[in-house]
Design a protein around this motif. Structure first.
Motif, PDB file in Angstrom:
ATOM      1  N   SER A  38      41.026  50.259  35.325  1.00  0.00           N
ATOM      2  CA  SER A  38      40.262  49.188  35.786  1.00  0.00           C
ATOM      3  C   SER A  38      38.963  49.112  34.832  1.00  0.00           C
ATOM      4  O   SER A  38      38.307  48.136  34.321  1.00  0.00           O
ATOM      5  N   VAL A  39      38.124  50.276  34.620  1.00  0.00           N
ATOM      6  CA  VAL A  39      37.071  50.674  33.748  1.00  0.00           C
ATOM      7  C   VAL A  39      37.266  50.196  32.307  1.00  0.00           C
ATOM      8  O   VAL A  39      36.643  49.610  31.585  1.00  0.00           O
ATOM      9  N   ALA A  40      38.663  50.803  31.944  1.00  0.00           N
ATOM     10  CA  ALA A  40      38.856  50.467  30.479  1.00  0.00           C
ATOM     11  C   ALA A  40      39.063  48.783  30.124  1.00  0.00           C
ATOM     12  O   ALA A  40      38.556  48.312  29.239  1.00  0.00           O
ATOM     13  N   LEU A  41      39.806  48.099  31.060  1.00  0.00           N
ATOM     14  CA  LEU A  41      39.875  46.787  30.979  1.00  0.00           C
ATOM     15  C   LEU A  41      38.456  46.016  31.059  1.00  0.00           C
ATOM     16  O   LEU A  41      38.391  45.009  30.372  1.00  0.00           O
ATOM     17  N   LEU A  42      37.748  46.481  31.903  1.00  0.00           N
ATOM     18  CA  LEU A  42      36.724  45.967  32.123  1.00  0.00           C
ATOM     19  C   LEU A  42      35.609  45.973  30.622  1.00  0.00           C
ATOM     20  O   LEU A  42      35.109  44.877  30.106  1.00  0.00           O
ATOM     21  N   LEU A  43      35.642  47.017  30.179  1.00  0.00           N
ATOM     22  CA  LEU A  43      34.893  46.898  28.978  1.00  0.00           C
ATOM     23  C   LEU A  43      35.530  46.361  27.932  1.00  0.00           C
ATOM     24  O   LEU A  43      34.772  45.882  26.882  1.00  0.00           O
ATOM     25  N   LEU A  44      36.752  46.505  27.785  1.00  0.00           N
ATOM     26  CA  LEU A  44      37.329  45.408  26.726  1.00  0.00           C
ATOM     27  C   LEU A  44      37.230  44.048  26.806  1.00  0.00           C
ATOM     28  O   LEU A  44      36.905  43.195  25.942  1.00  0.00           O
ATOM     29  N   GLY A  45      37.098  43.784  28.008  1.00  0.00           N
ATOM     30  CA  GLY A  45      36.941  42.207  28.490  1.00  0.00           C
ATOM     31  C   GLY A  45      35.406  41.788  28.102  1.00  0.00           C
ATOM     32  O   GLY A  45      35.364  40.831  27.377  1.00  0.00           O
ATOM     33  N   VAL A  46      34.667  42.708  28.411  1.00  0.00           N
ATOM     34  CA  VAL A  46      33.076  42.167  28.047  1.00  0.00           C
ATOM     35  C   VAL A  46      32.885  42.624  26.382  1.00  0.00           C
ATOM     36  O   VAL A  46      32.485  41.434  25.836  1.00  0.00           O
ATOM     37  N   THR A  47      33.368  43.352  25.786  1.00  0.00           N
ATOM     38  CA  THR A  47      33.150  43.638  24.608  1.00  0.00           C
ATOM     39  C   THR A  47      33.962  42.644  23.479  1.00  0.00           C
ATOM     40  O   THR A  47      33.439  41.758  22.687  1.00  0.00           O
ATOM     41  N   THR A  50      37.324  38.587  26.641  1.00  0.00           N
ATOM     42  CA  THR A  50      38.721  38.135  26.721  1.00  0.00           C
ATOM     43  C   THR A  50      38.794  37.851  28.415  1.00  0.00           C
ATOM     44  O   THR A  50      38.716  39.076  29.006  1.00  0.00           O
ATOM     45  N   TRP A  51      39.019  36.905  28.949  1.00  0.00           N
ATOM     46  CA  TRP A  51      39.219  36.802  30.416  1.00  0.00           C
ATOM     47  C   TRP A  51      40.366  37.388  31.098  1.00  0.00           C
ATOM     48  O   TRP A  51      40.267  37.873  31.964  1.00  0.00           O
ATOM     49  N   TRP A  52      41.304  37.576  30.124  1.00  0.00           N
ATOM     50  CA  TRP A  52      42.447  38.280  30.727  1.00  0.00           C
ATOM     51  C   TRP A  52      42.270  39.686  31.152  1.00  0.00           C
ATOM     52  O   TRP A  52      42.917  40.301  32.131  1.00  0.00           O
ATOM     53  N   PHE A  53      41.715  40.548  30.237  1.00  0.00           N
ATOM     54  CA  PHE A  53      41.034  41.808  30.457  1.00  0.00           C
ATOM     55  C   PHE A  53      40.351  41.950  31.639  1.00  0.00           C
ATOM     56  O   PHE A  53      40.470  42.787  32.608  1.00  0.00           O
ATOM     57  N   LEU A  54      39.457  41.086  31.947  1.00  0.00           N
ATOM     58  CA  LEU A  54      38.710  40.901  33.129  1.00  0.00           C
ATOM     59  C   LEU A  54      39.264  40.581  34.341  1.00  0.00           C
ATOM     60  O   LEU A  54      39.009  41.580  35.318  1.00  0.00           O
ATOM     61  N   LEU A  55      40.319  39.816  34.301  1.00  0.00           N
ATOM     62  CA  LEU A  55      41.158  39.623  35.435  1.00  0.00           C
ATOM     63  C   LEU A  55      41.897  40.584  35.773  1.00  0.00           C
ATOM     64  O   LEU A  55      41.966  40.976  37.120  1.00  0.00           O
ATOM     65  N   GLY A  56      42.562  41.370  34.792  1.00  0.00           N
ATOM     66  CA  GLY A  56      43.366  42.743  34.922  1.00  0.00           C
ATOM     67  C   GLY A  56      42.242  43.612  35.490  1.00  0.00           C
ATOM     68  O   GLY A  56      43.055  44.594  36.286  1.00  0.00           O
ATOM     69  N   SER A  57      41.190  43.923  35.049  1.00  0.00           N
ATOM     70  CA  SER A  57      40.264  44.794  35.748  1.00  0.00           C
ATOM     71  C   SER A  57      40.060  44.390  37.155  1.00  0.00           C
ATOM     72  O   SER A  57      39.902  45.548  38.051  1.00  0.00           O
ATOM     73  N   LEU A  58      39.581  43.348  37.602  1.00  0.00           N
ATOM     74  CA  LEU A  58      39.619  43.172  38.962  1.00  0.00           C
ATOM     75  C   LEU A  58      40.725  43.430  39.705  1.00  0.00           C
ATOM     76  O   LEU A  58      40.842  43.757  40.894  1.00  0.00           O
TER      77      LEU A  58
END
Length: 289
Positions: A38-47, A50-58
């Motif tokens: 979750s943390v890794a996807l959140l950081l990738l999404g913000v950097t 990419t919305w898909w990373f953020l959705l995956g983080s959630l």
């Protein structure tokens, strides 16, 4: 540098006493993995934006919450977040550390693009602030011991507010001026770390101290990572107007605007802390949060 900590592990094993435990639980590998993903996807999404990373983080965060509520020995005990004083301290820490990282990321970019300094000279400009922070670190601890965490919080917040306000107003000033402004900010951020750590640790029971402070450290890294992504995006977008009307320098609009927003946020946090804690609780988050 963190790898050097490995060299200290034998000393911990030698000098720290073994604690008596009634039972030994199993390690929640699944919960830890879900949190890490979750943390890794959140950081990738913000950097990457990419919305898909953020959705995956959630999604993985939701699965992590379900896991720790159902597991016999969860990676994190959910009851720790029922502690309102602890939770309020974490929220403040996330906001303040996300803003504080601008001192070490946005400032060198300002020196490069506006003052047109080379990398080597940027390092020299940052040195006085780092030295002042190191020398005055113990002073901050003594102030907290003598006058309380709330006093140190107000002092640190004031120093950061002054730093960001000056940086927003004088983006094009001579390099020596930027170096002096950064001293206020670095010392303020150093003091802020002391008061946040003291205040948050004081809200935890003994058996929750280890995991509670671990979450505090983890959220610090997450908030700084997210903030770096946000600052990068804002700087890439640039700015054509200046929000600070008293800045006499025509260059560096985007940096002036960033620092103005940070100064405003610190002023709001200062007022929130004062009216919520400072007027009735002299010990701040350590007494109530």
């Amino acid at each position: 540098m963190p790898l050097l900590i490995l060299a200290t592990l034998p000393f911990y094993r030698k000098y720290l006493a073994e604690e008596d435990t009634l039972s030994r639980g199993s390690f929640d590998w699944l919960g830890g993995a879900l949190l890490g993903v979750s943390v890794a996807l959140l950081l990738l999404g913000v950097t990457n934006g990419t919305w898909w990373f953020l959705l995956g983080s959630l999604l993985t965060l939701a699965l992590f919450i379900v896991r720790i509520r159902r597991a016999a020995d969860p990676f994190v005990q959910p009851k720790i977040f029922a502690n309102k004083r602890y939770t309020a301290g974490l929220v403040l820490a996330v906001l303040i550390n996300g803003m504080g990282i601008a001192l070490y990321y946005v400032s060198p970019l300002l020196l490069s693009s506006v003052q047109e300094l080379s990398t080597n000279w940027i390092g020299f400009v940052m040195v006085p602030a780092a030295v002042a922070s190191a020398l005055l670190g113990r002073v901050g601890g003594k102030i907290a011991d003598r006058k309380g965490n709330a006093y140190l919080f107000f002092l640190a917040s004031g120093l950061l507010l002054v730093c960001f306000g000056l940086l927003s107003t004088f983006t094009g000033i001579a390099v020596i001026g930027i170096a002096c402004f950064l001293i206020f900010g670095n010392v303020g951020q150093s003091f802020m770390q002391i008061t946040l750590a003291n205040s948050i640790s004081a809200t935890l029971a003994k058996e929750q101290a280890g995991v509670g402070m671990g979450i505090f450290s983890m959220l610090n890294f997450i908030s700084m990572g997210i903030a770096l992504g946000i600052y990068s995006k804002v700087i890439d977008l640039g700015a054509t107007t200046q929000w600070n009307p008293v800045n006499p320098y025509p260059a560096g609009f985007v940096y002036s605007n960033i620092y103005l927003v940070l100064a405003t946020l610190h002023a709001l946090i200062f007022l929130f802390y004062y009216f919520r804690f400072g007027k009735t609780r002299s010990s701040g988050l350590q007494a109530n949060s």
